[in-house]
Design a protein around this motif. Structure first.
Motif, PDB file in Angstrom:
ATOM      1  N   ARG A  11       0.370  -1.062   0.040  1.00  0.00           N
ATOM      2  CA  ARG A  11      -0.019   0.216   0.505  1.00  0.00           C
ATOM      3  C   ARG A  11       0.357   1.278   0.202  1.00  0.00           C
ATOM      4  NH1 ARG A  11      -5.211  -0.427   0.957  1.00  0.00           N
ATOM      5  NH2 ARG A  11      -5.589   1.667  -0.272  1.00  0.00           N
ATOM      6  N   TRP A  12       0.296   2.370  -0.979  1.00  0.00           N
ATOM      7  CA  TRP A  12       0.867   3.549  -0.808  1.00  0.00           C
ATOM      8  C   TRP A  12       0.148   4.595  -0.075  1.00  0.00           C
ATOM      9  CZ3 TRP A  12       1.763   4.349  -6.803  1.00  0.00           C
ATOM     10  CH2 TRP A  12       3.192   3.303  -7.390  1.00  0.00           C
ATOM     11  N   PRO A  13       1.021   5.713  -0.077  1.00  0.00           N
ATOM     12  CA  PRO A  13       0.074   7.083   0.211  1.00  0.00           C
ATOM     13  C   PRO A  13      -1.050   7.024   0.111  1.00  0.00           C
ATOM     14  CG  PRO A  13       2.064   7.483   0.391  1.00  0.00           C
ATOM     15  CD  PRO A  13       1.925   6.682  -0.121  1.00  0.00           C
ATOM     16  N   ALA A  14      -2.730   7.234   0.530  1.00  0.00           N
ATOM     17  CA  ALA A  14      -3.379   7.453  -0.229  1.00  0.00           C
ATOM     18  C   ALA A  14      -3.839   8.468  -1.458  1.00  0.00           C
ATOM     19  CB  ALA A  14      -4.811   8.204   0.361  1.00  0.00           C
ATOM     20  N   ALA A  15      -2.977   9.840  -1.664  1.00  0.00           N
ATOM     21  CA  ALA A  15      -2.349  10.393  -2.679  1.00  0.00           C
ATOM     22  C   ALA A  15      -2.637  10.296  -3.648  1.00  0.00           C
ATOM     23  CB  ALA A  15      -2.226  11.415  -1.826  1.00  0.00           C
ATOM     24  N   CYS A 104      14.491  13.561   3.564  1.00  0.00           N
ATOM     25  CA  CYS A 104      14.569  13.004   4.887  1.00  0.00           C
ATOM     26  C   CYS A 104      15.654  11.811   5.250  1.00  0.00           C
ATOM     27  CB  CYS A 104      13.164  12.106   4.534  1.00  0.00           C
ATOM     28  SG  CYS A 104      11.908  13.289   5.079  1.00  0.00           S
ATOM     29  N   THR A 105      16.415  10.826   4.407  1.00  0.00           N
ATOM     30  CA  THR A 105      17.027  10.296   4.782  1.00  0.00           C
ATOM     31  C   THR A 105      18.495  10.533   5.154  1.00  0.00           C
ATOM     32  OG1 THR A 105      16.688   8.726   2.948  1.00  0.00           O
ATOM     33  CG2 THR A 105      18.429   8.024   3.998  1.00  0.00           C
ATOM     34  N   LEU A 289      13.106   3.222   8.201  1.00  0.00           N
ATOM     35  CA  LEU A 289      12.899   4.672   8.790  1.00  0.00           C
ATOM     36  C   LEU A 289      12.923   5.623   7.655  1.00  0.00           C
ATOM     37  CD1 LEU A 289      11.108   5.196  11.838  1.00  0.00           C
ATOM     38  CD2 LEU A 289      10.180   3.990  10.045  1.00  0.00           C
ATOM     39  N   GLY A 290      14.098   5.465   6.860  1.00  0.00           N
ATOM     40  CA  GLY A 290      14.914   6.639   6.750  1.00  0.00           C
ATOM     41  C   GLY A 290      13.741   7.901   5.230  1.00  0.00           C
ATOM     42  N   SER A 291      12.448   7.110   4.315  1.00  0.00           N
ATOM     43  CA  SER A 291      11.825   8.488   3.609  1.00  0.00           C
ATOM     44  C   SER A 291      10.472   8.188   4.206  1.00  0.00           C
ATOM     45  CB  SER A 291      11.782   7.571   2.397  1.00  0.00           C
ATOM     46  OG  SER A 291      11.603   5.907   2.475  1.00  0.00           O
ATOM     47  N   ALA A 292      10.645   7.812   5.563  1.00  0.00           N
ATOM     48  CA  ALA A 292       8.705   7.909   5.955  1.00  0.00           C
ATOM     49  C   ALA A 292       8.814   9.059   6.214  1.00  0.00           C
ATOM     50  CB  ALA A 292       8.908   6.698   7.807  1.00  0.00           C
ATOM     51  N   THR A 293       7.977  10.099   5.644  1.00  0.00           N
ATOM     52  CA  THR A 293       7.599  11.250   6.057  1.00  0.00           C
ATOM     53  C   THR A 293       6.517  11.274   5.108  1.00  0.00           C
ATOM     54  OG1 THR A 293       8.552  12.728   4.128  1.00  0.00           O
ATOM     55  CG2 THR A 293       9.737  12.476   6.754  1.00  0.00           C
ATOM     56  N   GLU A 294       5.077  11.966   5.367  1.00  0.00           N
ATOM     57  CA  GLU A 294       4.182  11.716   4.967  1.00  0.00           C
ATOM     58  C   GLU A 294       4.642  12.686   3.604  1.00  0.00           C
ATOM     59  OE1 GLU A 294      -0.315  13.166   4.341  1.00  0.00           O
ATOM     60  OE2 GLU A 294       0.305  13.736   6.059  1.00  0.00           O
ATOM     61  N   GLU A 295       5.208  13.152   3.292  1.00  0.00           N
ATOM     62  CA  GLU A 295       5.384  14.377   1.996  1.00  0.00           C
ATOM     63  C   GLU A 295       6.463  13.515   1.523  1.00  0.00           C
ATOM     64  OE1 GLU A 295       5.161  17.147   5.362  1.00  0.00           O
ATOM     65  OE2 GLU A 295       5.818  15.549   5.429  1.00  0.00           O
ATOM     66  N   THR A 296       7.667  12.842   1.824  1.00  0.00           N
ATOM     67  CA  THR A 296       8.134  11.713   0.937  1.00  0.00           C
ATOM     68  C   THR A 296       7.405  11.192  -0.094  1.00  0.00           C
ATOM     69  OG1 THR A 296      10.462  12.693   1.714  1.00  0.00           O
ATOM     70  CG2 THR A 296      10.141  10.749   1.182  1.00  0.00           C
ATOM     71  N   ARG A 297       7.118  10.600   0.872  1.00  0.00           N
ATOM     72  CA  ARG A 297       6.528   8.951   0.426  1.00  0.00           C
ATOM     73  C   ARG A 297       5.230   8.624  -0.121  1.00  0.00           C
ATOM     74  NH1 ARG A 297       7.361   4.346   4.143  1.00  0.00           N
ATOM     75  NH2 ARG A 297       9.687   4.645   4.528  1.00  0.00           N
ATOM     76  N   THR A 298       4.632   9.921   0.122  1.00  0.00           N
ATOM     77  CA  THR A 298       3.824  10.541  -1.610  1.00  0.00           C
ATOM     78  C   THR A 298       4.334  11.301  -2.400  1.00  0.00           C
ATOM     79  OG1 THR A 298       1.651  11.520  -0.198  1.00  0.00           O
ATOM     80  CG2 THR A 298       1.991  12.125  -2.216  1.00  0.00           C
TER      81      THR A 298
END
Length: 322
Positions: A11-15, A104-105, A289-298
């Protein structure tokens, strides 16, 4: 004309999922459970595109048989989990998501460095266990960061962003090794200078942070001999790939005091993490968690969408690898 059929392995961020579904006939892994090799192979045989993540393994064997997929849109910048040569031999394009996860990383690598230097994880565990009995001059004394030397292995986007944080944010001296020469003027813009070899960086540094690619070329780059080259009081930080570090050699080095500690976000057999690492107080552990922000994952999801869209429109995907 029917839309290309796309399979998304996690699963990806909803957006990002929403934009993907607007453009393609999308099937999601609704349970968000890691897929087995046979399930990945079935997806390759049934869909026009498969969008894997860094946690999916795609060795050469999954590309055998009647493969329908024409593109792998990898959700992540690293792609050593994919046998790119085998995919290319079957005419399958592979893309990744560079650039969008740099900051983020680099932030997370800084978090690990500060945490191991100042014993943050150890202190929180003590507090939560109700074992803290008050302030004292000798309690949980760590290591100062400002003025120390940090060595960076791999001076790409993330390595450079990390160097800037260390030098301009925390007053650290920065040296690095990169497989290709970096113009000294450019390096100076990040507060850094290049050294000729990995060993030169290890011997000079109070902290060593890994920012190099994974895969065969760098597998066990940090082995027993390399760990022994580090200063006895030094710390190792890894936000790159788990296979860059020989984990058994690292455990031995930590037990014997060859180095002082480590901060890890990636592991050699993740999601499995060895019991030895999990019980060491001088190791800070995070679950990739390197890229685990809402902005980055989207943004990563949108990178994949852009690559797959370009491919099916007959254009060159902007982030093709291999």
């Amino acid at each position: 004309m029917s839309r290309p059929r796309i399979f998304v392995t996690r699963r990806w961020p909803a957006a990002a999922e929403a934009v993907l579904a607007e453009r393609f006939d999308v099937t999601l892994n609704e349970g968000d459970i890691p897929l087995s090799l046979p399930q990945i192979q079935q997806a390759l045989n049934s869909y026009d595109a498969v969008l894997p993540t860094v946690s999916d393994k795609l060795p050469a064997g999954v590309f055998e048989g009647d493969v329908r997929a024409r593109i792998l849109g990898n959700f992540g910048v690293g792609y050593n989990h994919i046998d790119v040569a085998a995919a290319k031999a079957r005419g399958i394009a592979v893309t990744n998501t560079p650039g969008v996860l740099t900051d983020c990383t680099a932030d997370l690598a800084m978090l690990l460095l500060l945490s191991v230097a100042r014993r943050g994880g150890e202190g929180e565990r003590q507090l939560r266990a109700r074992e803290w009995h008050g302030w004292s001059p000798t309690h949980m004394v760590g290591t100062k960061v400002a003025g120390k030397m940090v060595g960076i292995i791999g001076f790409g986007r993330i390595g450079k962003a990390f160097a800037k944080r260390c030098h301009f944010g925390f007053g650290m001296d920065v040296v690095f090794h990169n497989r290709s020469p970096v113009d000294p003027t450019e390096a100076a813009g990040y507060g850094a200078r290049q050294l000729p070899t990995v060993d030169d960086v290890l011997a000079a540094s109070d902290f060593v942070s890994l920012h190099c690619p994974g895969g065969a070329e760098n597998r066990h780059l940090m082995n027993a001999a390399r760990l022994a080259t580090m200063k006895p009081g030094a710390f190792l930080i890894n936000t790159a790939r788990g296979d860059v570090v020989d984990e058994e050699a690292l455990i031995a080095a930590l037990r014997k005091g060859v180095i002082r500690g480590a901060g890890l976000d990636v592991y050699e057999a993740e999601p499995a993490v060895s019991e030895a690492l999990r019980t060491m107080e001088n190791v800070m552990l995070l679950p990739h968690l390197g890229s685990a922000t809402e902005e980055t994952r989207t943004a990563m999801g949108m990178k994949v969408v852009d690559n797959v869209t370009a491919f099916f429109e007959g254009r060159e995907p902007p982030d093709r690898v291999g």
